[in-house]
Design an enzyme around this catalytic site. Structure first.
Site, PDB file in Angstrom:
ATOM      1  N   MET A  30       0.850  -1.192   0.000  1.00 54.40           N
ATOM      2  CA  MET A  30       0.000   0.000   0.000  1.00 54.40           C
ATOM      3  C   MET A  30       0.888   1.244   0.000  1.00 54.40           C
ATOM      4  O   MET A  30       0.451   2.322   0.406  1.00 54.40           O
ATOM      5  CB  MET A  30      -0.939  -0.012   1.206  1.00 54.40           C
ATOM      6  CG  MET A  30      -1.890  -1.203   1.164  1.00 54.40           C
ATOM      7  SD  MET A  30      -3.442  -0.921   2.015  1.00 54.40           S
ATOM      8  CE  MET A  30      -2.882  -0.670   3.663  1.00 54.40           C
ATOM      9  N   HIS A  34       9.315   1.131   2.909  1.00 54.32           N
ATOM     10  CA  HIS A  34      10.455   1.184   3.844  1.00 54.32           C
ATOM     11  C   HIS A  34      11.288  -0.071   3.622  1.00 54.32           C
ATOM     12  O   HIS A  34      10.974  -0.886   2.739  1.00 54.32           O
ATOM     13  CB  HIS A  34       9.955   1.308   5.285  1.00 54.32           C
ATOM     14  CG  HIS A  34       8.910   0.294   5.659  1.00 54.32           C
ATOM     15  ND1 HIS A  34       9.176  -1.048   5.775  1.00 54.32           N
ATOM     16  CD2 HIS A  34       7.582   0.427   5.888  1.00 54.32           C
ATOM     17  CE1 HIS A  34       8.086  -1.693   6.094  1.00 54.32           C
ATOM     18  NE2 HIS A  34       7.086  -0.822   6.153  1.00 54.32           N
ATOM     19  N   HIS A  37       9.765  -3.506   3.075  1.00 52.28           N
ATOM     20  CA  HIS A  37       9.314  -3.840   1.716  1.00 52.28           C
ATOM     21  C   HIS A  37      10.498  -4.317   0.877  1.00 52.28           C
ATOM     22  O   HIS A  37      10.378  -5.256   0.091  1.00 52.28           O
ATOM     23  CB  HIS A  37       8.663  -2.619   1.049  1.00 52.28           C
ATOM     24  CG  HIS A  37       7.385  -2.196   1.707  1.00 52.28           C
ATOM     25  ND1 HIS A  37       7.291  -1.050   2.461  1.00 52.28           N
ATOM     26  CD2 HIS A  37       6.160  -2.768   1.725  1.00 52.28           C
ATOM     27  CE1 HIS A  37       6.045  -0.928   2.912  1.00 52.28           C
ATOM     28  NE2 HIS A  37       5.348  -1.950   2.483  1.00 52.28           N
ATOM     29  N   GLY A 149       5.024 -10.027   4.300  1.00 53.90           N
ATOM     30  CA  GLY A 149       5.816  -9.951   5.525  1.00 53.90           C
ATOM     31  C   GLY A 149       5.155 -10.712   6.669  1.00 53.90           C
ATOM     32  O   GLY A 149       3.932 -10.741   6.792  1.00 53.90           O
ATOM     33  N   LYS A 151       5.253  -9.761   9.601  1.00 53.65           N
ATOM     34  CA  LYS A 151       4.763  -8.822  10.618  1.00 53.65           C
ATOM     35  C   LYS A 151       3.235  -8.918  10.697  1.00 53.65           C
ATOM     36  O   LYS A 151       2.655  -8.908  11.761  1.00 53.65           O
ATOM     37  CB  LYS A 151       5.186  -7.382  10.317  1.00 53.65           C
ATOM     38  CG  LYS A 151       4.828  -6.461  11.481  1.00 53.65           C
ATOM     39  CD  LYS A 151       5.332  -5.071  11.293  1.00 53.65           C
ATOM     40  CE  LYS A 151       4.466  -4.290  10.349  1.00 53.65           C
ATOM     41  NZ  LYS A 151       3.097  -4.055  10.856  1.00 53.65           N
ATOM     42  N   GLN A 155      -2.530 -11.952   8.343  1.00 54.24           N
ATOM     43  CA  GLN A 155      -2.791 -11.675   6.929  1.00 54.24           C
ATOM     44  C   GLN A 155      -2.128 -12.745   6.046  1.00 54.24           C
ATOM     45  O   GLN A 155      -2.737 -13.263   5.105  1.00 54.24           O
ATOM     46  CB  GLN A 155      -2.254 -10.286   6.580  1.00 54.24           C
ATOM     47  CG  GLN A 155      -2.209  -9.999   5.086  1.00 54.24           C
ATOM     48  CD  GLN A 155      -1.836  -8.565   4.788  1.00 54.24           C
ATOM     49  OE1 GLN A 155      -2.649  -7.679   4.885  1.00 54.24           O
ATOM     50  NE2 GLN A 155      -0.591  -8.322   4.397  1.00 54.24           N
ATOM     51  N   SER A 187       7.295  -0.511   9.947  1.00 50.79           N
ATOM     52  CA  SER A 187       5.902  -0.392   9.513  1.00 50.79           C
ATOM     53  C   SER A 187       5.702   1.019   8.973  1.00 50.79           C
ATOM     54  O   SER A 187       6.350   1.964   9.454  1.00 50.79           O
ATOM     55  CB  SER A 187       4.994  -0.600  10.728  1.00 50.79           C
ATOM     56  OG  SER A 187       3.730  -0.047  10.494  1.00 50.79           O
ATOM     57  N   ARG A 189       3.337   2.780   9.580  1.00 53.34           N
ATOM     58  CA  ARG A 189       2.777   3.579  10.688  1.00 53.34           C
ATOM     59  C   ARG A 189       3.845   4.206  11.561  1.00 53.34           C
ATOM     60  O   ARG A 189       3.560   5.162  12.283  1.00 53.34           O
ATOM     61  CB  ARG A 189       1.909   2.701  11.582  1.00 53.34           C
ATOM     62  CG  ARG A 189       0.627   2.304  10.908  1.00 53.34           C
ATOM     63  CD  ARG A 189      -0.065   1.264  11.745  1.00 53.34           C
ATOM     64  NE  ARG A 189      -1.200   0.745  11.021  1.00 53.34           N
ATOM     65  CZ  ARG A 189      -2.451   0.860  11.431  1.00 53.34           C
ATOM     66  NH1 ARG A 189      -2.727   1.468  12.543  1.00 53.34           N
ATOM     67  NH2 ARG A 189      -3.424   0.357  10.724  1.00 53.34           N
TER      68      ARG A 189
END
Ligand code: PAF
Length: 282
Positions: A30, A34, A37, A149, A151, A155, A187, A189
């Site tokens: 999305m 960073h 990715h 990932g 993390k 998902q 992340s 975020r």
């Protein structure tokens, strides 16, 4: 690097690559890229002839419109990162209509209950949104291998389940969490955290490592109390949940059963930013 801005240009590109017999590795994102990715692209590079990424902020997986609006977007910066990495051959940046030709809404999936655990409890409909966009991207990009990932471990499990149930000929590969030197899981975020809070957040990783030391020799209920104590004593941090779950079913466990694999999952709110992390327990 090719920048493919709609479904038609993507389809033409994929057709050419398939004709040449190229093996395609795909890592959907999305954006707000960073180093986490980049670790997906590195893994994809090692196994495939061609690496494709996508950047699409998927509206159907946000159950909170404010979160969707606040999601960091800087497409030019992302393209530059991809170009400079030298790891990606093409990036697909669809418009909403390329993914949702009629209405941006989710399909409903049965992920054998995986969707009802952890994140599914606090984010209703989130995994239907993820399943919908990932299935559509898979159908358009037609990858041989796809990278996600660890993390977002839930998902990853859900996408594996979707591929199995829909019998899609794609191998799903989980890539280990990429951590900053402090241990904080990378992340998008994290951009919303002030520098000093990023540093304080290393307590999350430290706590998970401690949990790994305690697991198997201490009751899970005691470990949970200890984790709660840690965050009760951290200024500006609230523990949303901590639990230990079976890696396959994602069901919370109170005991360690021999022969099963377990993982600790944690969500902490740091100055209003929701940070998630997890660790395999051995
Ligand atoms: O993990 C993400 O960035 C997103 O959930 C994904 C897999 C790209 C689907 O929108």
């Amino acid at each position: 690097m090719e920048v493919l801005k709609n479904k038609k240009t993507l389809q033409d590109f994929i057709e050419r690559q398939k004709e040449m017999g190229k093996r395609i590795g795909f890592a959907p994102t999305m954006g707000a890229l960073h180093k986490g990715h980049l670790s997906l692209y590195e893994a994809a590079r090692a196994d495939n002839d061609l690496v494709i990424s996508s950047i699409f902020v998927n509206p159907t997986q946000f159950n909170n419109p404010e979160d969707l609006e606040k999601y960091p977007r800087d497409i030019n910066r992302d393209i530059l990162i991809l170009e400079n990495s030298g790891l990606v051959d093409a990036v697909y940046i669809p418009e909403v209509v390329d993914i949702y030709p009629e209405k941006a809404e989710s399909q409903h999936y049965d992920f054998d209950g995986l969707e009802n655990e952890m994140e599914g409890k606090s984010r209703p409909g989130h995994f239907d949104g993820v399943g919908t966009v990932v299935e559509e991207l898979f159908r358009q990009v037609k990858p041989d291998n796809a990278y996600f990932g660890e993390k977002d471990f839930q998902q990853l499990a859900i996408i594996k389940k979707m591929v199995e149930k829909k019998k899609l000929p794609i191998k799903i590969i989980g890539v280990p969490i990429y951590r900053a030197e402090s241990g904080l899981a990378l992340s998008s975020r994290n951009q919303r955290l002030h520098e000093d809070r990023r540093d304080a957040s290393k307590v999350i990783y430290k706590t998970l490592k401690k949990v790994n030391e305690l697991f198997k020799i201490n009751p899970v209920s005691e470990i949970k109390e200890k984790v709660q104590d840690v965050f009760d004593n951290q200024k500006g941090m609230q523990l949303e949940y901590f639990l230990i779950a079976d890696e396959e079913t994602l069901k919370e466990t109170d005991f360690f059963y021999k022969g099963k694999n377990y993982r600790a999952f944690i969500v902490v709110i740091v100055d209003g930013v929701r940070l998630i992390d997890n660790m395999h327990l051995d």
